[in-house]
Design a protein around this motif. Structure first.
Motif, mmCIF file in Angstrom:
data_model
loop_
_atom_site.group_PDB
_atom_site.id
_atom_site.type_symbol
_atom_site.label_atom_id
_atom_site.label_comp_id
_atom_site.label_asym_id
_atom_site.label_seq_id
_atom_site.Cartn_x
_atom_site.Cartn_y
_atom_site.Cartn_z
ATOM 1 N N THR A 1 0.837 -1.203 0.000
ATOM 2 C CA THR A 1 0.000 0.000 0.000
ATOM 3 C C THR A 1 0.867 1.247 0.000
ATOM 4 O O THR A 1 0.571 2.223 -0.692
ATOM 5 C CB THR A 1 -0.933 -0.009 1.222
ATOM 6 O OG1 THR A 1 -1.758 -1.159 1.153
ATOM 7 C CG2 THR A 1 -1.798 1.230 1.261
ATOM 8 N N GLN B 1 -8.659 0.506 -0.834
ATOM 9 C CA GLN B 1 -8.864 -0.816 -0.244
ATOM 10 C C GLN B 1 -10.319 -1.013 0.182
ATOM 11 O O GLN B 1 -10.870 -2.079 0.021
ATOM 12 C CB GLN B 1 -7.906 -0.994 0.943
ATOM 13 C CG GLN B 1 -7.483 -2.425 1.168
ATOM 14 C CD GLN B 1 -6.167 -2.545 1.936
ATOM 15 O OE1 GLN B 1 -5.497 -1.563 2.207
ATOM 16 N NE2 GLN B 1 -5.798 -3.757 2.274
ATOM 17 N N ASP C 1 -5.819 -1.150 -4.859
ATOM 18 C CA ASP C 1 -5.297 -1.678 -3.606
ATOM 19 C C ASP C 1 -6.205 -2.794 -3.083
ATOM 20 O O ASP C 1 -7.241 -2.523 -2.494
ATOM 21 C CB ASP C 1 -5.179 -0.563 -2.569
ATOM 22 C CG ASP C 1 -4.358 -0.993 -1.370
ATOM 23 O OD1 ASP C 1 -3.999 -2.180 -1.296
ATOM 24 O OD2 ASP C 1 -4.071 -0.136 -0.520
ATOM 25 N N GLU C 2 -5.819 -4.012 -3.306
ATOM 26 C CA GLU C 2 -6.604 -5.180 -2.901
ATOM 27 C C GLU C 2 -8.085 -4.966 -3.165
ATOM 28 O O GLU C 2 -8.903 -5.059 -2.249
ATOM 29 C CB GLU C 2 -6.376 -5.489 -1.418
ATOM 30 C CG GLU C 2 -4.895 -5.557 -1.084
ATOM 31 C CD GLU C 2 -4.588 -6.454 0.098
ATOM 32 O OE1 GLU C 2 -5.442 -7.271 0.456
ATOM 33 O OE2 GLU C 2 -3.478 -6.350 0.624
#
Ligand SMILES: Nc1ncnc2c1ncn2[C@@H]1O[C@H](COP(=O)(O)OP(=O)(O)OP(=O)(O)O)[C@@H](O)[C@H]1O
Ligand SMILES: [Mg+2]
Lengths: 277, 383
Positions: B46, B85, B161-162
């Motif tokens: 991240t 995220q 991000d994920e």
């Protein structure tokens, strides 16, 4: 046991509200008596609106309340956003400092502000030859000062609840930081800002000690006027003006609560309709 | 056309409160590439993404977009968009206004905005959801709105991000395909963060394996899987048996007291090395051939059995489609291309031993270890 606690509760409410109820009742009394009921009349209200001193101080009170609430809300919200962005240690320091005036006895705040104003004014008048004196200006500054911590306390939790990435998402989509604040952060914390504003307004209306210390001879708030009136003797006019104050604050509180319930219900209904898991 | 670098990270280092989070990070990303940052939690994925997005400034090192150094360019001036995220949709706006947000900031024309929003919502299969508040959407739908909102700005690079971490397995698989297809058809560079190695291998053009704030390996999914550079990568990307060995000469490695042919060269003579053997590459043969060991545990995994076999005190994981019961004595044969040789690293000895897999606790006692070399020699040469 249960009965006992019920009696206890009743007694508490009686002690709290009976005096107010009596006060309201006798503001409509047709005589000067505070003990004997002589029939319904509005004459004290008539006299009240004819009393220039009271009307003048009512104007001061409302003006100070509105202005100080607005200004304190702007400053307090900005301060809260700033504190929110600090690292943990600094944040703690600032929040503790912020809490001091909230927990402080009002008289300490009042006297220290008065000393500050007296000092500052005499300094200015000495060095620059100005003719400042205590009055509406100092009263307003004092009210703004004691309102700010309450606004910060209302806004901080909303900032904490907010998804920390919202602001970044706005920047990511091309927003300048200032417009990101207005477009994304402000709508998220608006309920806190609004409660802060109302709280500041009522606190300012309510204040007596600090106003007494900082208004000087130039201006008088309603509470200070009432105080000087009852030092001579309590006239039913005082009952009338107190009733009006009590009534308006009550209406304000009810309005806020109703609004809150309404917006919560709306969200719930929407979510139910969409069948969110 | 593909090989033009669009983002360059040069020697990036960053610390939080004196703790090094990224160290000497070098990464070059090409236009139109699907790059995945892969690594365990806390390895700095991240953080790397936030440096590219402009939300963090590195302590040292440079960030280049094309030929321009952008270290000090604020996020709102960077031609990249991020999918956060946890989506970070604006709760006070409806779906339409969320997607239109970026274009309104850029003061695009109303008609154009309407057209783009419609196109985006169609692309993510959310037509008819325009008026919905985002809090009334399911996780998968919110995910799609976040994608539409980012892509509506026509970014050169999309940072993710994920993005699928919060979705259930089935939905995740579908979204993986959709994202990959979108990336291909739009020709946008994707920088994708995940700690799911399967996701990384199946979606990426290039995988960047990170650990402890450093890049361990950069390569195509196939390279990373077949040619891991150290024990960490070998273990993180799929299962691996990792053994101590010695490189006798080019194409000759010795472990378990025996010499095997392999395909690796360029090591020093008698260099100690890590030997990687993938569990699915191992061929089980009747006992007496090759290395001989005893099955100590079997787990059914759907497609295959995970069989733990004890070879002279060292336990291997073997994936087979055949069932071999606990206690059976089996042999295994290794072909040269089943063996991958790596230099020793600070990760050596930390991964690739499946001893703890077993329920038995009478583990290797010292006599067995003494036996290892003798027995291995006695087993003769079966190759
Ligand atoms: N704002 C911060 N302040 C202090 N430490 C931080 C901060 N942000 C990240 N870190 C630390 O930096 C390291 C790397 O964090 P990062 O978020 O990049 O990890 P990650 O690879 O994304 O992990 P995950 O898979 O869990 O999201 C972690 O040890 C984390 O604790
Ligand atoms: Mg992360």
């Amino acid at each position: 046991m249960k009965a006992l606690s019920r009696i206890y509760n009743t007694l508490i409410f009686l002690f709290l509200y009976a005096p107010i109820a009596v006060l309201i009742l006798f503001s409509f009394n047709d005589s000067k008596s505070r003990v004997v009921w002589n029939g319904f009349s509005l004459k004290w209200y008539e006299q009240l609106f004819g009393n220039e001193l009271i009307m003048e101080s009512l104007k001061v009170t409302l003006l100070v309340a509105v202005l100080s609430a607005l200004i304190a809300t702007v400053i307090g919200t900005m301060a809260a956003v700033g504190i929110h962005g600090m690292n943990r240690k600094l944040k703690k320091v600032f929040l503790t400092v912020n809490n001091i005036p909230v927990n402080n006895p009002e008289i300490v705040t009042g006297v220290s502000l008065m000393l500050l104003f007296v000092g500052a004014i005499s300094f200015m008048n000495h060095t620059f030859g100005t003719h400042f004196k205590m009055g509406f200006g100092t009263l307003l500054i004092a009210h703004i000062t004691f309102n700010i911590p309450y606004v910060i306390l209302q806004v901080m939790p909303k900032l904490r609840q907010m998804d920390e990435h919202l602001y970044e998402a706005a920047l990511d989509l091309g927003c300048h930081p200032v417009s990101a604040f207005f477009k994304v952060i402000l709508p998220e914390i608006s309920s806190g800002v609004f409660t802060g504003l109302l709280m500041a307004f009522t606190l300012s209306l309510d204040d007596f000690v600090i106003s007494l210390c900082t208004a000087g001879s130039g201006a008088q708030t309603l509470s200070v006027t009432i105080y000087s009136m009852i030092r001579r003797r309590v006239t039913p006019e005082v009952n009338a003006v107190s009733t009006l104050l009590f009534g308006s604050v009550l209406i304000l509180l009810i309005l806020v609560n109703v609004m809150q319930i309404y917006s919560e219900n709306k969200l719930k209904k929407e979510q139910r309709r969409a069948g969110v898991r | 056309m593909e090989k033009k670098p669009i983002i360059n990270l040069k020697d990036i280092s960053l610390s939080f409160d004196g703790e090094k989070v990224l160290e000497g990070l070098n990464l070059s990303i090409c236009d139109g590439e699907f790059v995945t940052l892969l690594g365990p939690s806390g390895c700095g994925k991240t953080t790397t993404l936030r440096i590219i997005g402009g939300f963090l400034t590195p302590d040292s090192g440079d960030v280049f977009f094309g030929a321009n150094r952008v270290n000090d360019l604020p996020p709102y001036k960077r031609p990249v968009n991020t999918i956060f995220q946890r989506y970070a949709l604006f709760p006070h706006l409806n779906v339409y206004d969320n997607v239109a947000f970026g274009m309104r900031v850029q003061k695009k024309k109303k008609a154009e905005i309407a057209k783009t929003v419609e196109r985006m919502l169609e692309m993510v299969n959310l037509k008819g959801f325009e008026k919905r508040t985002v809090s009334t959407l399911s996780g998968g739908q919110q995910q799609r709105v976040a994608i539409a909102r980012a892509l509506a700005n026509d970014p050169k690079v999309l940072l993710l991000d994920e993005p699928l971490a919060a979705l259930d397995l089935k939905l995740r698989k579908d979204m993986q395909n959709e994202l990959k297809n979108m990336q291909k058809s739009l020709g946008i560079t994707f920088i994708y963060v995940t700690h799911d190695q399967e996701e990384a291998l199946s979606m990426s053009d290039t995988v960047v394996v990170m650990d402890g704030g450093e890049i361990q390996q950069i390569g195509s999914p196939l390279d990373i899987y077949n040619e891991p550079v150290n024990a960490f990568v070998a273990d993180f990307i799929g299962e691996s048996n990792i053994l101590d060995g010695v490189m006798l000469s080019d194409y000759k490695v010795k472990f378990f007291g025996r010499v095997f042919d392999c395909l690796d060269a360029g090591f020093e003579k008698d260099e100690p090395v890590d030997v990687v053997i993938r569990p699915e590459d191992i061929n089980i043969v009747p006992a007496g051939n090759g290395l001989t060991g005893t099955v100590t545990s079997v787990t059914f995994k759907g497609v295959h059995y995970e069989t733990i076999v004890d070879f002279y005190g060292f336990k291997w994981l073997i994936q087979t489609t055949e069932y071999h019961p606990v206690g059976e004595v089996i042999g295994i044969v290794l072909d040269p291309d089943d063996i991958h040789i790596m230099h020793k690293s600070r990760y050596s000895g930390m991964f690739g031993d499946y001893s703890s897999y077993s329920e038995e606790f009478d583990e290797m006692n010292d006599p067995t270890i003494d036996l290892v070399d003798d027995e291995a020699d006695a087993a003769g040469e079966a190759d």
